[in-house]
Design an enzyme around this catalytic site. Structure first.
Site, short mmCIF file in Angstrom:
data_model
loop_
_atom_site.label_atom_id
_atom_site.label_comp_id
_atom_site.label_asym_id
_atom_site.label_seq_id
_atom_site.Cartn_x
_atom_site.Cartn_y
_atom_site.Cartn_z
N GLN A 102 -87.07 -37.41 22.67
CA GLN A 102 -86.15 -36.49 22.60
C GLN A 102 -85.98 -37.12 24.29
O GLN A 102 -86.66 -36.56 24.41
CB GLN A 102 -86.87 -35.24 22.99
CG GLN A 102 -85.79 -34.18 24.07
CD GLN A 102 -85.96 -33.02 23.83
OE1 GLN A 102 -87.28 -32.61 24.30
NE2 GLN A 102 -85.31 -32.06 23.70
N HIS A 168 -81.81 -33.64 25.47
CA HIS A 168 -82.19 -32.69 25.27
C HIS A 168 -80.74 -31.64 26.19
O HIS A 168 -81.02 -31.71 27.71
CB HIS A 168 -83.63 -32.19 26.31
CG HIS A 168 -84.45 -31.14 26.15
ND1 HIS A 168 -83.21 -30.20 25.03
CD2 HIS A 168 -85.21 -30.86 26.07
CE1 HIS A 168 -84.92 -28.98 25.97
NE2 HIS A 168 -85.39 -29.41 26.27
N ALA A 170 -80.67 -28.72 25.57
CA ALA A 170 -80.31 -27.10 25.83
C ALA A 170 -81.42 -26.52 26.88
O ALA A 170 -81.45 -27.52 27.77
CB ALA A 170 -80.90 -27.21 24.24
N TYR A 173 -81.87 -27.32 31.22
CA TYR A 173 -82.35 -29.38 31.57
C TYR A 173 -80.80 -29.26 32.20
O TYR A 173 -79.73 -29.52 32.04
CB TYR A 173 -82.76 -29.50 30.64
CG TYR A 173 -84.19 -28.87 31.01
CD1 TYR A 173 -85.48 -28.93 31.59
CD2 TYR A 173 -84.98 -28.13 29.04
CE1 TYR A 173 -86.39 -28.30 31.64
CE2 TYR A 173 -86.24 -27.84 29.94
CZ TYR A 173 -86.99 -27.38 30.29
OH TYR A 173 -88.29 -26.96 30.13
C1 LIG Z 1 -95.17 -25.27 25.04
C2 LIG Z 1 -94.39 -25.07 23.85
C3 LIG Z 1 -93.71 -26.51 24.68
C4 LIG Z 1 -92.24 -26.56 24.27
N1 LIG Z 1 -91.56 -28.03 24.71
C5 LIG Z 1 -90.36 -28.20 24.42
C6 LIG Z 1 -89.39 -29.45 25.12
O1 LIG Z 1 -90.23 -30.00 25.82
N2 LIG Z 1 -88.42 -29.81 24.81
C7 LIG Z 1 -87.83 -28.24 23.65
O2 LIG Z 1 -86.73 -29.11 23.52
N3 LIG Z 1 -88.69 -27.62 23.85
C8 LIG Z 1 -89.01 -26.74 24.31
N4 LIG Z 1 -89.71 -26.16 23.53
C9 LIG Z 1 -89.05 -25.06 22.13
C10 LIG Z 1 -89.76 -25.64 20.55
O3 LIG Z 1 -89.38 -26.63 20.81
C11 LIG Z 1 -88.82 -24.46 20.10
O4 LIG Z 1 -87.51 -24.86 20.04
C12 LIG Z 1 -89.19 -22.94 20.62
O5 LIG Z 1 -90.68 -22.78 20.51
C13 LIG Z 1 -88.57 -22.52 19.58
O6 LIG Z 1 -89.37 -22.72 18.69
P1 LIG Z 1 -90.62 -21.50 17.57
O7 LIG Z 1 -90.18 -20.31 17.32
O8 LIG Z 1 -90.77 -22.60 16.49
O9 LIG Z 1 -91.70 -22.06 18.40
C14 LIG Z 1 -91.29 -25.87 23.83
C15 LIG Z 1 -92.04 -24.53 23.12
C16 LIG Z 1 -93.05 -24.32 23.61
C17 LIG Z 1 -93.98 -22.83 22.88
#
Ligand SMILES: Cc1cc2nc3c(=O)[nH]c(=O)nc-3n(C[C@H](O)[C@H](O)[C@H](O)COP(=O)(O)O)c2cc1C
Ligand code: SF4
Length: 467
Positions: A102, A168, A170, A173
């Site tokens: 990413q 990224h 979304a 950022y």
């Molecule tokens: C601890 C944590 C760190 C995350 N870091 C990123 C990231 O670096 N980049 C990103 O696009 N989304 C990040 N997300 C979002 C997740 O990729 C995901 O899209 C979001 O949590 C929803 O999915 P889930 O319900 O399966 O957790 C993060 C989520 C969590 C919980």
């Protein structure tokens, strides 16, 4: 035997993945302060590869040091990083799992900015609204420099033998700061109309294609709807129709897939969807107090029980009527109906039958899962064995997220473990030494010009790409 949609391979234009489950991006402070990677991250990513996901989409990988959001994230800002990413890719590939990097830039959304750059860059000079992170509006030469940094990051990902890159674009950022009508207040050709606001993103897509060619996987993560008014007086920002247009433009410039998320900041009440643990954030948010002009106010709102209802109202009013599992499923369906490349969707997925139904109904082509896989690294194997949902499911408590600025990454839901010691033991497993990483020392002054010598058959491919 009837076909199980989850375990059908997914063919993108330039990449084939063995099933429909992607480990979604999960950032943690695994690495070294200077952006060099280490074994903890390799151990972390390998857990999910071993657990059966078809592909891993990496955490936020800054394309420049200024673009990082927290120190201790491995970067892709110079050629000296390539051997680390190759070691990581090789470890993941051993499990027949693909690895997509990413490529990211935080812009003004910098949780803990680090010591190197005091100022964040953005489309605007207005502070980020939730924490009050300051920034300056980028000049056009700075925009062009950043476009080139993304293209160089893609070139390095390819040179490292990774399977693709994701932009990224979304969750608030830098790309969102340009795309969003709720944030971008520029008056030059990078602001105003949707076309102008999308210019920076599309220039990056084009620059990557020019740098790495058309045969390398490139996907774009977009927030389908901004819902930028988390702080009630902010403008709502982009709506679904805007994002459909942007997704179509990305496709026509050469994107191979769209990854659908939601929300114009991170975290957002709908991303990750679920609960908000005041008890947790009251012990971790202190790490961010000096980062933003409103952060001390927030700390008081989190720390003092009497004040918590204020933040609870701000945060929970946006969730009304929306599910956790598949929180943006209908938005993904609408985007999928308007593009011909595959669409991934993220947000709450944990139940095999629910994912199967989404695939069968054409809402998406694959799911990107973060927390349910953090809780159960082997979720895909559990589904394959016939379970519909795990025995000890993710509760969507979001304690993993709220611990992230300060503590090791992993599941912090005590109720899922027999004891606190068992939870800590599990968190610490990523620090166990394994023999995967054997990198030459990294020179102190790094630049694209002082790439480390590469070994073996990858040398020729990499030096060709480095031109
Ligand atoms: C601890 C944590 C760190 C995350 N870091 C990123 C990231 O670096 N980049 C990103 O696009 N989304 C990040 N997300 C979002 C997740 O990729 C995901 O899209 C979001 O949590 C929803 O999915 P889930 O319900 O399966 O957790 C993060 C989520 C969590 C919980
Ligand atoms: S802490 Fe564990 S249970 Fe809670 S949201 Fe994160 S992974 Fe799920």
């Amino acid at each position: 035997m009837p076909v199980d949609e989850i375990f059908e391979p997914l063919a993108f234009r330039n990449l084939s993945v063995k099933n429909r489950v992607f480990r979604s991006n999960v950032s943690g402070r695994f690495d070294n302060y200077d952006g060099s990677g280490n074994q903890a991250r390799i151990n972390w990513e390998t857990k999910f590869a071993r657990g059966g996901v078809g592909a891993i989409v990496s955490s936020f990988v800054p394309v420049t040091i200024r673009g990082r959001i927290v120190p201790n994230y491995a970067t892709v800002d110079c050629d000296a990083r390539i051997p680390f990413w190759r070691a990581l890719g090789n470890a993941v590939h051993e499990h027949d799992c693909r690895f997509i990097m990413q490529l990211s830039h935080g812009g003004r959304q910098r949780d803990i900015p680090g010591i190197e750059f005091e100022q964040g860059w953005s489309a605007t000079e207005r502070d980020e609204p939730l924490h009050g992170f300051p920034c300056v509006a980028m000049t056009q030469p700075q925009i062009h420099e950043t476009v080139a940094a993304f293209a160089a990051g893609a070139r390095r990902a390819r040179a490292a033998g990774l399977d693709g890159v994701e932009l990224h674009a979304a969750n608030g950022y830098l790309f969102t700061q340009f795309l969003s009508s709720g944030i971008n207040d520029r008056t030059d050709e990078y602001g105003g109309s949707l076309q102008n606001r999308a210019r920076f993103l599309l220039e990056v897509v084009r620059a990557i294609r020019a740098r790495v060619g058309h045969d390398f996987h490139l996907q774009v993560k977009l927030s389908a709807v901004d819902r930028n008014n988390v702080i009630p007086w902010e403008k709502k920002g982009n709506v679904l129709a805007d994002t459909i247009e942007v997704a179509k433009w990305c496709e026509s410039e050469g994107a191979d897939a769209i990854h659908v998320s939601t929300g114009s900041l991170f975290p957002h009440p709908l991303n990750p969807p679920g609960d908000f643990s005041f008890e947790t954030i009251a012990t971790t948010y202190d790490a961010m107090i000096s980062s933003g002009v409103d952060a001390f106010r927030n700390f008081l709102l989190f720390r003092y029980r009497l004040l918590r209802p204020i933040f609870r109202w701000v945060w929970f009013r946006m969730k009304k009527g929306l599910p956790i599992e598949g929180v943006s499923l209908e938005e993904a369906r609408a985007i999928k109906a308007n593009v011909s490349v595959p669409v991934l969707n993220t947000g709450g997925y944990q139940t095999a039958s629910f994912v199967r139904a989404g695939l069968a109904s054409g809402a998406f082509d694959g799911v990107a899962i973060a927390r349910s896989l953090v809780a159960n690294n082997d979720l895909v194997r559990q589904w394959a064995s016939g379970r519909d949902s795990p025995e000890r499911p993710c509760t969507y408590c979001n304690k993993c997220l709220l611990n992230a600025p300060k503590n090791p990454m992993g599941c912090y839901e005590l109720a899922r473990f027999p004891s606190r010691d068992a939870m800590i033991d599990e968190l610490m497993t990523i620090y166990a030494t394994r023999p995967t990483l054997n990198l030459p020392p990294v020179p102190l002054a790094q630049s694209a010009a002082n790439a480390l010598p590469q070994r073996g058959s990858q040398l020729a491919a990499q030096s060709a790409l480095a031109q």
